[in-house]
Design a protein around this motif. Sequence first.
Motif, PDB file in Angstrom:
ATOM      1  N   THR A 218      -6.247 -89.388 -54.852  1.00  0.00           N
ATOM      2  CA  THR A 218      -5.728 -88.032 -54.671  1.00  0.00           C
ATOM      3  C   THR A 218      -5.165 -87.881 -53.272  1.00  0.00           C
ATOM      4  OG1 THR A 218      -7.476 -87.237 -56.157  1.00  0.00           O
ATOM      5  CG2 THR A 218      -6.289 -85.577 -54.857  1.00  0.00           C
ATOM      6  N   SER A 219      -4.007 -87.248 -53.195  1.00  0.00           N
ATOM      7  CA  SER A 219      -3.422 -86.980 -51.880  1.00  0.00           C
ATOM      8  C   SER A 219      -4.119 -85.772 -51.251  1.00  0.00           C
ATOM      9  CB  SER A 219      -1.926 -86.688 -52.020  1.00  0.00           C
ATOM     10  OG  SER A 219      -1.729 -85.440 -52.679  1.00  0.00           O
TER      11      SER A 219
ATOM     12  N   GLU B 166      -4.135 -82.046 -49.735  1.00  0.00           N
ATOM     13  CA  GLU B 166      -3.364 -80.876 -50.135  1.00  0.00           C
ATOM     14  C   GLU B 166      -2.211 -80.660 -49.158  1.00  0.00           C
ATOM     15  OE1 GLU B 166      -5.583 -77.367 -50.849  1.00  0.00           O
ATOM     16  OE2 GLU B 166      -7.086 -78.356 -52.113  1.00  0.00           O
TER      17      GLU B 166
ATOM     18  N   VAL C 268       1.440 -81.925 -49.642  1.00  0.00           N
ATOM     19  CA  VAL C 268       2.300 -83.084 -49.409  1.00  0.00           C
ATOM     20  C   VAL C 268       3.730 -82.650 -49.074  1.00  0.00           C
ATOM     21  CG1 VAL C 268       0.952 -84.619 -50.872  1.00  0.00           C
ATOM     22  CG2 VAL C 268       2.808 -83.279 -51.882  1.00  0.00           C
TER      23      VAL C 268
ATOM     24  N   TYR D 126       1.108 -83.958 -60.755  1.00  0.00           N
ATOM     25  CA  TYR D 126       1.314 -83.132 -59.570  1.00  0.00           C
ATOM     26  C   TYR D 126       0.806 -81.723 -59.846  1.00  0.00           C
ATOM     27  CZ  TYR D 126       3.641 -80.252 -56.056  1.00  0.00           C
ATOM     28  OH  TYR D 126       3.893 -79.336 -55.060  1.00  0.00           O
TER      29      TYR D 126
ATOM     30  N   ASN E  69      -2.071 -76.767 -55.660  1.00  0.00           N
ATOM     31  CA  ASN E  69      -2.621 -77.413 -54.455  1.00  0.00           C
ATOM     32  C   ASN E  69      -1.574 -78.226 -53.699  1.00  0.00           C
ATOM     33  OD1 ASN E  69      -5.246 -76.476 -55.098  1.00  0.00           O
ATOM     34  ND2 ASN E  69      -5.541 -78.204 -56.475  1.00  0.00           N
ATOM     35  N   ASP E  70      -0.360 -78.320 -54.265  1.00  0.00           N
ATOM     36  CA  ASP E  70       0.679 -79.168 -53.672  1.00  0.00           C
ATOM     37  C   ASP E  70       0.102 -80.562 -53.411  1.00  0.00           C
ATOM     38  OD1 ASP E  70       3.150 -79.872 -52.642  1.00  0.00           O
ATOM     39  OD2 ASP E  70       2.687 -79.184 -50.619  1.00  0.00           O
ATOM     40  N   GLN E  71      -0.325 -81.165 -54.524  1.00  0.00           N
ATOM     41  CA  GLN E  71      -1.137 -82.383 -54.411  1.00  0.00           C
ATOM     42  C   GLN E  71      -0.837 -83.321 -55.571  1.00  0.00           C
ATOM     43  OE1 GLN E  71      -5.403 -81.708 -55.143  1.00  0.00           O
ATOM     44  NE2 GLN E  71      -5.798 -82.735 -53.186  1.00  0.00           N
TER      45      GLN E  71
ATOM     46  N   THR F 162      -2.025 -86.704 -57.889  1.00  0.00           N
ATOM     47  CA  THR F 162      -3.209 -87.459 -58.303  1.00  0.00           C
ATOM     48  C   THR F 162      -2.770 -88.596 -59.218  1.00  0.00           C
ATOM     49  OG1 THR F 162      -4.612 -85.485 -58.219  1.00  0.00           O
ATOM     50  CG2 THR F 162      -5.448 -87.371 -59.463  1.00  0.00           C
TER      51      THR F 162
END
Length: 630
Positions: A131-132, A134, A136, A313, A317-319, A321
């Motif tokens: 997971t990136s 929050e 990106v 995406y 969360n602008d994230q 996975t």
Amino acid sequence: MATSVNSSTSSLSTLSAKTGMAGLVSGLDTDSLVESLTSASRAKITKSQQNLQLLEWKQSSYRGVSKILKEFQSKYLDVLSKTNFRSAALFNTVSATASSTKVSATTTSAATAGTITINKITQLATNQKITSAEGVSSPLEGTLDQVNLLSGIDASNSKSFLMKLDGKVKTITLDNDFRIATAGSADAFKTKLQEKITAAFGTEDGTNPMVDVTLTTGKLAFAPMDGSTLSIHALNDDTNTIAYLGLKDKQSNKMTTSMSLEDLTFKNALVPGADGKVKLTINSIDFEFDKTESLSSVMSKINSSDAGVNLSYSSINDQFTMTAKNSGAGDNIQISETSGNLMTALGLAGTNATFDPGVNAKLTVNNKEIIRTSNNVEIDGVKIELKELSDEAITVTTKADASALKDTIKSFVEDYNNMIETMNKLVKEDRDSGYPPLTDAQKEEMSEKEIESWESKAKVGLLRGDKLIKGVANQMQTMIYGSAVQGGISLFDLGITSAGYAENGKLKIDEDKLAAAIETKGAAIQELFTTEKTGLAVQLNDIINSAAKTSGVKGTRGSLIEMAGYESTLSNTENSIYDNIQNINKNMTKMKTSLKDEETRYWSKFTALETALQQLNTQSSILAQFSSGA
């Protein structure tokens, strides 16, 4: 033998070229004479009409066989049928129930009646994921060019741009009043712009704006409430106004997956290779994407590949996975970047990525602890899905019910026998040549009941000894007694045997033996029917396809379809019998034209005869007058 029909043998009793004088002088029956003289031509046409009728009847008989084959296939061999003998699920006679909703249980054909005790479930299997962090996406900020932005705004001219907040679009207009109030003051610019945006989108609680505007040392930023998506768009292609704000057209605080990689604003900037491409490897599968490719396309290609991962995406969360499709412990996601830094830009590689390893499922079954990589566990032919942890014992009970499968097999055999009987009857019944197709003239002298009775007898034996139908029946009869695998069971072991020589390939059932086989040989019965290529149901489906398949182009369809076609398909007019019918019709058209010419020729001769006789009579009358005057 057929009784004779008391009428002309020709259905063409009406003359088609009746011209001239019909025996007015000679007293001859010209109609009968012309009909008699053209009887050979008429007989040829009548014979062609009868051949045409025989072909149509044959076509109907072939199609009747195709219909019964396709109906059998649809009922017992089609993947959508509940009684599909090619499906292993059909032979599952054992059902399972669980004492708790924390698991679900289904059975396979290998299951037997009994109980399974799950003493406890201490751990559920999970999937490895990366997971990136929050956020990106690059913040919605840039260097403000206040002077150029306000330049050109006056009493007659203004500048505008669009803001889109969670799907709601508003136009923000910088007019002359705005220019006057903000000229030369960054603070005033920030304050007045905040007022306009707040007027457009409102506040969260009467105080905090839905979009917060900040301007610090020339950096202009727009920050929506947490979880919201905000984007800036040019109005009427006025991208200069957007540029003076320090932003790009369509720039957003979140990823717009439909945009190209090069147009997206990543917090960790995307740097393609020198060729404008990004290259990477996931679980030994190589990927290459051009910078102009959309993010949604990149995600789709990764997800549909054999890499065994799912990339998603979250705009909330602008994230990003990346989740392994296989659950359980172990390194199920391996990423390497060979050109460019796409995975780093997505936050899935490097120091900002969070690695969450998968774990195995742990449970105790019948007092024995077992570990599995998946929450779907198969025990003694029972598939168990683990849904929740449990400290309490769960009982899975399996119970056999062979009656449904027994009835289905009985129905299968009954319909198979009907199919074999239909084909055998057509190729073995005798043809009575005393019942040819009726002519139109003959039908006119008969009642509807007499016509129906005659034609039912005339249709008998049309396909006697037919090689196509015999071939289909023989293939079925040869195949049906075999085994699917070497050393496997056959229908004999199910109590299904030949009904005897006189029954020509039909089957009979020993119901007691069948019931016993279903209870004790479930897996072997499934193998007998469903084994790939050699299973009885698989072979039977292939045989029916080779005879009655209607799909595909001409020349690739089933043998019966190539011969006679099938209604409501392209083959209806693309088959051998249709071609023969068309040829006969063309020839009959020519023969009828020739007959008309022949009739015209005879009529001309008889008319000439009548004319000559008329002239002779006139001359005789004149001579008689001279003689009497003398």
